[in-house]
Scaffold this motif. Structure first.
Motif, PDB file in Angstrom:
ATOM      1  N   ALA A  69      -7.561  52.541   3.420  1.00 20.65           N
ATOM      2  CA  ALA A  69      -8.256  51.587   4.279  1.00 20.65           C
ATOM      3  C   ALA A  69      -7.320  50.449   4.683  1.00 20.65           C
ATOM      4  O   ALA A  69      -7.283  50.050   5.850  1.00 20.65           O
ATOM      5  CB  ALA A  69      -9.495  51.038   3.575  1.00 20.65           C
ATOM      6  N   ALA A  70      -6.556  49.944   3.743  1.00 17.08           N
ATOM      7  CA  ALA A  70      -5.627  48.845   4.031  1.00 17.08           C
ATOM      8  C   ALA A  70      -4.523  49.299   4.984  1.00 17.08           C
ATOM      9  O   ALA A  70      -4.164  48.573   5.924  1.00 17.08           O
ATOM     10  CB  ALA A  70      -5.021  48.322   2.733  1.00 17.08           C
ATOM     11  N   GLU A  71      -3.997  50.491   4.771  1.00 16.98           N
ATOM     12  CA  GLU A  71      -2.948  51.019   5.652  1.00 16.98           C
ATOM     13  C   GLU A  71      -3.482  51.263   7.056  1.00 16.98           C
ATOM     14  O   GLU A  71      -2.809  50.983   8.053  1.00 16.98           O
ATOM     15  CB  GLU A  71      -2.367  52.301   5.076  1.00 16.98           C
ATOM     16  CG  GLU A  71      -1.558  52.063   3.808  1.00 16.98           C
ATOM     17  CD  GLU A  71      -1.203  53.339   3.076  1.00 16.98           C
ATOM     18  OE1 GLU A  71      -1.651  54.437   3.485  1.00 16.98           O
ATOM     19  OE2 GLU A  71      -0.468  53.235   2.079  1.00 16.98           O
ATOM     20  N   LEU A  72      -4.701  51.764   7.142  1.00 19.37           N
ATOM     21  CA  LEU A  72      -5.328  52.003   8.443  1.00 19.37           C
ATOM     22  C   LEU A  72      -5.538  50.690   9.182  1.00 19.37           C
ATOM     23  O   LEU A  72      -5.281  50.597  10.385  1.00 19.37           O
ATOM     24  CB  LEU A  72      -6.650  52.741   8.268  1.00 19.37           C
ATOM     25  CG  LEU A  72      -7.402  53.067   9.556  1.00 19.37           C
ATOM     26  CD1 LEU A  72      -6.585  53.985  10.456  1.00 19.37           C
ATOM     27  CD2 LEU A  72      -8.745  53.711   9.220  1.00 19.37           C
ATOM     28  N   LEU A  73      -5.983  49.668   8.481  1.00 23.24           N
ATOM     29  CA  LEU A  73      -6.176  48.355   9.105  1.00 23.24           C
ATOM     30  C   LEU A  73      -4.869  47.845   9.699  1.00 23.24           C
ATOM     31  O   LEU A  73      -4.834  47.379  10.836  1.00 23.24           O
ATOM     32  CB  LEU A  73      -6.725  47.351   8.090  1.00 23.24           C
ATOM     33  CG  LEU A  73      -6.871  45.916   8.586  1.00 23.24           C
ATOM     34  CD1 LEU A  73      -7.840  45.835   9.759  1.00 23.24           C
ATOM     35  CD2 LEU A  73      -7.324  45.018   7.445  1.00 23.24           C
ATOM     36  N   ALA A  74      -3.775  47.956   8.958  1.00 22.82           N
ATOM     37  CA  ALA A  74      -2.482  47.493   9.455  1.00 22.82           C
ATOM     38  C   ALA A  74      -2.073  48.272  10.702  1.00 22.82           C
ATOM     39  O   ALA A  74      -1.610  47.689  11.688  1.00 22.82           O
ATOM     40  CB  ALA A  74      -1.432  47.633   8.361  1.00 22.82           C
ATOM     41  N   GLU A  75      -2.257  49.577  10.682  1.00 22.33           N
ATOM     42  CA  GLU A  75      -1.867  50.400  11.832  1.00 22.33           C
ATOM     43  C   GLU A  75      -2.722  50.106  13.058  1.00 22.33           C
ATOM     44  O   GLU A  75      -2.202  49.984  14.174  1.00 22.33           O
ATOM     45  CB  GLU A  75      -1.955  51.877  11.478  1.00 22.33           C
ATOM     46  CG  GLU A  75      -1.459  52.758  12.603  1.00 22.33           C
ATOM     47  CD  GLU A  75      -1.292  54.202  12.200  1.00 22.33           C
ATOM     48  OE1 GLU A  75      -1.400  55.051  13.100  1.00 22.33           O
ATOM     49  OE2 GLU A  75      -1.057  54.480  11.021  1.00 22.33           O
ATOM     50  N   VAL A  76      -4.015  49.980  12.862  1.00 23.87           N
ATOM     51  CA  VAL A  76      -4.910  49.701  13.991  1.00 23.87           C
ATOM     52  C   VAL A  76      -4.583  48.332  14.588  1.00 23.87           C
ATOM     53  O   VAL A  76      -4.577  48.173  15.816  1.00 23.87           O
ATOM     54  CB  VAL A  76      -6.387  49.800  13.556  1.00 23.87           C
ATOM     55  CG1 VAL A  76      -7.320  49.247  14.618  1.00 23.87           C
ATOM     56  CG2 VAL A  76      -6.739  51.251  13.256  1.00 23.87           C
TER      57      VAL A  76
ATOM     58  N   ASP B  12      -3.077  47.203  18.573  1.00 26.49           N
ATOM     59  CA  ASP B  12      -3.620  46.124  19.405  1.00 26.49           C
ATOM     60  C   ASP B  12      -4.740  46.590  20.338  1.00 26.49           C
ATOM     61  O   ASP B  12      -4.813  46.171  21.478  1.00 26.49           O
ATOM     62  CB  ASP B  12      -2.490  45.465  20.200  1.00 26.49           C
ATOM     63  CG  ASP B  12      -2.860  44.069  20.660  1.00 26.49           C
ATOM     64  OD1 ASP B  12      -3.672  43.409  19.977  1.00 26.49           O
ATOM     65  OD2 ASP B  12      -2.346  43.625  21.705  1.00 26.49           O
ATOM     66  N   ASP B  13      -5.610  47.455  19.843  1.00 26.08           N
ATOM     67  CA  ASP B  13      -6.789  47.884  20.590  1.00 26.08           C
ATOM     68  C   ASP B  13      -7.975  47.102  20.023  1.00 26.08           C
ATOM     69  O   ASP B  13      -8.482  47.408  18.941  1.00 26.08           O
ATOM     70  CB  ASP B  13      -6.990  49.391  20.433  1.00 26.08           C
ATOM     71  CG  ASP B  13      -8.203  49.926  21.177  1.00 26.08           C
ATOM     72  OD1 ASP B  13      -9.099  49.132  21.536  1.00 26.08           O
ATOM     73  OD2 ASP B  13      -8.256  51.149  21.392  1.00 26.08           O
ATOM     74  N   ALA B  14      -8.407  46.088  20.754  1.00 29.47           N
ATOM     75  CA  ALA B  14      -9.426  45.161  20.248  1.00 29.47           C
ATOM     76  C   ALA B  14     -10.716  45.871  19.856  1.00 29.47           C
ATOM     77  O   ALA B  14     -11.333  45.527  18.837  1.00 29.47           O
ATOM     78  CB  ALA B  14      -9.703  44.077  21.278  1.00 29.47           C
TER      79      ALA B  14
ATOM     80  N   ALA C 242     -12.264  45.962  16.067  1.00 30.39           N
ATOM     81  CA  ALA C 242     -13.622  45.470  15.798  1.00 30.39           C
ATOM     82  C   ALA C 242     -14.442  46.499  15.028  1.00 30.39           C
ATOM     83  O   ALA C 242     -15.149  46.150  14.074  1.00 30.39           O
ATOM     84  CB  ALA C 242     -14.314  45.098  17.103  1.00 30.39           C
ATOM     85  N   ILE C 243     -14.342  47.762  15.422  1.00 32.36           N
ATOM     86  CA  ILE C 243     -15.085  48.820  14.725  1.00 32.36           C
ATOM     87  C   ILE C 243     -14.617  48.931  13.287  1.00 32.36           C
ATOM     88  O   ILE C 243     -15.425  48.986  12.353  1.00 32.36           O
ATOM     89  CB  ILE C 243     -14.921  50.163  15.457  1.00 32.36           C
ATOM     90  CG1 ILE C 243     -15.645  50.121  16.807  1.00 32.36           C
ATOM     91  CG2 ILE C 243     -15.431  51.319  14.602  1.00 32.36           C
ATOM     92  CD1 ILE C 243     -15.267  51.251  17.742  1.00 32.36           C
ATOM     93  N   LEU C 244     -13.304  48.963  13.100  1.00 32.95           N
ATOM     94  CA  LEU C 244     -12.759  49.103  11.750  1.00 32.95           C
ATOM     95  C   LEU C 244     -13.126  47.906  10.878  1.00 32.95           C
ATOM     96  O   LEU C 244     -13.500  48.070   9.714  1.00 32.95           O
ATOM     97  CB  LEU C 244     -11.241  49.279  11.806  1.00 32.95           C
ATOM     98  CG  LEU C 244     -10.554  49.475  10.470  1.00 32.95           C
ATOM     99  CD1 LEU C 244     -11.082  50.696   9.739  1.00 32.95           C
ATOM    100  CD2 LEU C 244      -9.055  49.593  10.671  1.00 32.95           C
ATOM    101  N   LEU C 245     -13.048  46.704  11.417  1.00 31.00           N
ATOM    102  CA  LEU C 245     -13.402  45.517  10.637  1.00 31.00           C
ATOM    103  C   LEU C 245     -14.875  45.538  10.237  1.00 31.00           C
ATOM    104  O   LEU C 245     -15.221  45.141   9.126  1.00 31.00           O
ATOM    105  CB  LEU C 245     -13.063  44.244  11.413  1.00 31.00           C
ATOM    106  CG  LEU C 245     -11.575  43.952  11.568  1.00 31.00           C
ATOM    107  CD1 LEU C 245     -11.376  42.708  12.431  1.00 31.00           C
ATOM    108  CD2 LEU C 245     -10.888  43.799  10.227  1.00 31.00           C
TER     109      LEU C 245
END
Length: 66
Positions: free
Chosen positions: A21-28, A32-34, A38-41
């Motif tokens: 989850a943390a790695e995915l957050l960094a990649e997303v 820079d796709d807002a 937003a969906i991931l957050l």
């Protein structure tokens, strides 16, 4: 068979795999796709609410380049 939403499935997946989850957050965030951020957050907030000793701000400080 009980169906569940995509968000519910992702919350369960993130809870079982917090490093992913943390790695995915960094990649997303790097992409820079807002809308995707937003969906991931939203999903991560459900998976790792403040009551669980986890915060999005902490994750961002640890994972995102400054």
């Amino acid at each position: 068979m009980k169906s569940r939403t995509h968000d519910e499935a992702m919350v369960e997946y993130f809870r079982a795999r917090p490093t992913y989850a943390a790695e995915l957050l960094a990649e997303v965030c790097r992409d820079d796709d807002a809308a995707e951020v937003a969906i991931l957050l939203r999903q991560m907030a459900k998976a790792f609410g403040q009551g669980d000793g986890w915060s999005l701000a902490d994750a961002e400080r640890k994972l995102l380049p400054t």
